[in-house]
Scaffold this active site. Structure first.
Site, short mmCIF file in Angstrom:
data_model
loop_
_atom_site.label_atom_id
_atom_site.label_comp_id
_atom_site.label_asym_id
_atom_site.label_seq_id
_atom_site.Cartn_x
_atom_site.Cartn_y
_atom_site.Cartn_z
N LYS A 237 46.09 60.38 113.29
CA LYS A 237 45.29 60.80 112.14
C LYS A 237 45.76 62.14 111.57
CE LYS A 237 43.12 57.00 112.70
NZ LYS A 237 43.44 56.59 114.08
N TYR B 271 36.40 45.18 119.55
CA TYR B 271 36.83 46.56 119.35
C TYR B 271 36.28 47.45 120.47
CZ TYR B 271 37.27 51.22 117.45
OH TYR B 271 37.58 52.54 117.29
N TYR C 210 43.10 51.59 121.37
CA TYR C 210 44.19 51.30 120.43
C TYR C 210 45.55 51.16 121.12
CZ TYR C 210 40.98 52.78 116.71
OH TYR C 210 39.93 52.90 115.86
#
Ligand SMILES: *Cc1c(COP(=O)(O)O)cnc(C)c1O
Length: 365
Positions: free
Chosen positions: A76, A290, A316
């Site tokens: 990010k 998720y 992830y």
């Protein structure tokens, strides 16, 4: 040296010069956008020789975007370089963003806001329903709070964009100037960070004389892959890009990436067309959903920790690695020599999942 060899070497040099000039041209295009330096760039590109030997497939490399530096790093940061610059250009004094409870995006946004002297409001969506105190208070949530962000919870399934708009309205009523960053920082501004990464990686490999056959990474809110797709298209690179999905089914994931990649190129002012076939997501490693651990993720994460001394995350990059390893075992990369895994970071989330790994206690020695 034979004439044939000399011509081949000359061809390599010409190809490498051509790629270097395309990288330069893309750097010029990117330089038109405001960007605040937040990351330690370029991030290293390192071989994973023990893992390569263990798996017996192509030579594996890792692009260390876990080493971007900001609050323990991650993907990010590159997006925030462009998003935060846009917020500053617009005169914002407060950043609003959202994510899942153990959001790495929220943590890096909180850190970037702190560094730039902006207030930060984070809305965390409870997507898993877990009440584990480590999950809801430690890991990234601990760091969000350490960076001075105001953290609020929302129930799973609510429209988080509406929640952020409502909060922005309240803050405007109090005289603040809020700037909303979408979940994962995934819009055409944030995705420029991964156009920049594509340029950096291709330039770096070119400098090493390394031909990258494939690039693999975890894909979620899609900005990372969209930026890479756009950047590689702009460079006319033939690197085979593959995202490993962590949430949505394949068709939806690829659709999101394709759409954002096209909007990113438009934002960049590029005329380049993206072939739909260049957008590839494999969503067979999501498991129960998720953020829900899988056996494959656990095995992959432990294998990398033990063979390469590298840390990944359960949500992830661990699932992305599970995909990489399984695809190597199933000969997906047959005929390829060099495969790069883009490490998108996230190991701070490990502390939100302390009981997932079934590790031995102290040895009685
Ligand atoms: C956000 C994130 C991703 C996914 O990136 P997107 O741009 O949202 O697709 C991958 N790995 C980690 C560790 C992340 O935090």
């Amino acid at each position: 040296m034979s004439l044939v060899q000399e011509t081949a070497d000359q061809r390599d040099r010409d190809g490498s010069d051509l790629m270097a000039s395309r990288c330069k041209a893309l750097a010029v295009q990117l330089a038109r956008f405001p960007r605040v330096p937040l990351g330690h760039l370029p991030t290293p590109l390192e071989p994973m020789d023990r893992l390569s030997e263990h798996l017996g497939g192509p030579r594996l490399w890792v692009k260390r975007d876990d080493c971007t530096g900001l609050s323990s790093g991650g993907n990010k940061t590159r997006k925030l370089e462009y998003l935060m610059a846009d917020a500053q250009t617009q005169g914002a004094d407060t950043i609003i963003t959202q994510g899942a409870t153990q959001s790495n995006h929220a943590r890096q946004t909180a850190a970037a806001a702190a560094k730039l002297g902006l207030a930060c409001h984070i809305l965390l969506e409870d997507r898993t329903g877990s009440n584990d105190p480590s999950y809801i208070m430690s890991g990234n949530v601990l760091l969000d709070r350490l960076h001075g962000a105001t953290v609020s919870k929302r129930d799973g399934g609510v429209d988080m964009n509406v929640e952020m708009e409502t909060l922005a309205e309240t803050l405007r009523g109090q005289g603040r100037r809020p700037y909303i960053i979408p979940g994962g920082g995934s819009n055409p501004i944030g995705a420029l960070g991964y156009v920049n990464c594509a340029r950096e990686l291709v330039d770096q490999a070119n400098g090493l004389g390394l031909h990258i056959d494939a690039l693999v990474h975890a894909t979620g809110s899609s900005g990372t892959q969209a930026g890479l797709v756009a950047g590689l298209a702009a460079l006319q690179s033939d690197i085979h890009l593959l995202g490993i999905g962590v949430r949505a089914p394949q068709e939806k994931q690829e659709g999101m990436v394709f759409d954002l990649a096209q909007r990113t190129l438009a934002h960049l002012g590029s005329e380049v067309e993206i072939p739909r076939a260049d957008v590839r997501a494999n969503c067979n490693y999501v498991g129960g959903g998720y953020g829900v651990p899988t056996d494959g993720m656990i095995a992959a994460l432990k294998l990398l920790a033990e063979t390469e001394g590298l840390l990944f995350d359960p949500v992830y990059s661990g699932k992305g690695l599970d995909g990489l390893i399984d695809l190597i075992r199933n000969d997906y990369f047959d005929g390829m020599e060099n495969v790069v895994f883009l490490h998108t970071g996230g190991s701070a989330a490990l502390f939100g999942y302390p009981d997932t790994f079934d590790l031995p206690g102290y040895a009685a020695l």
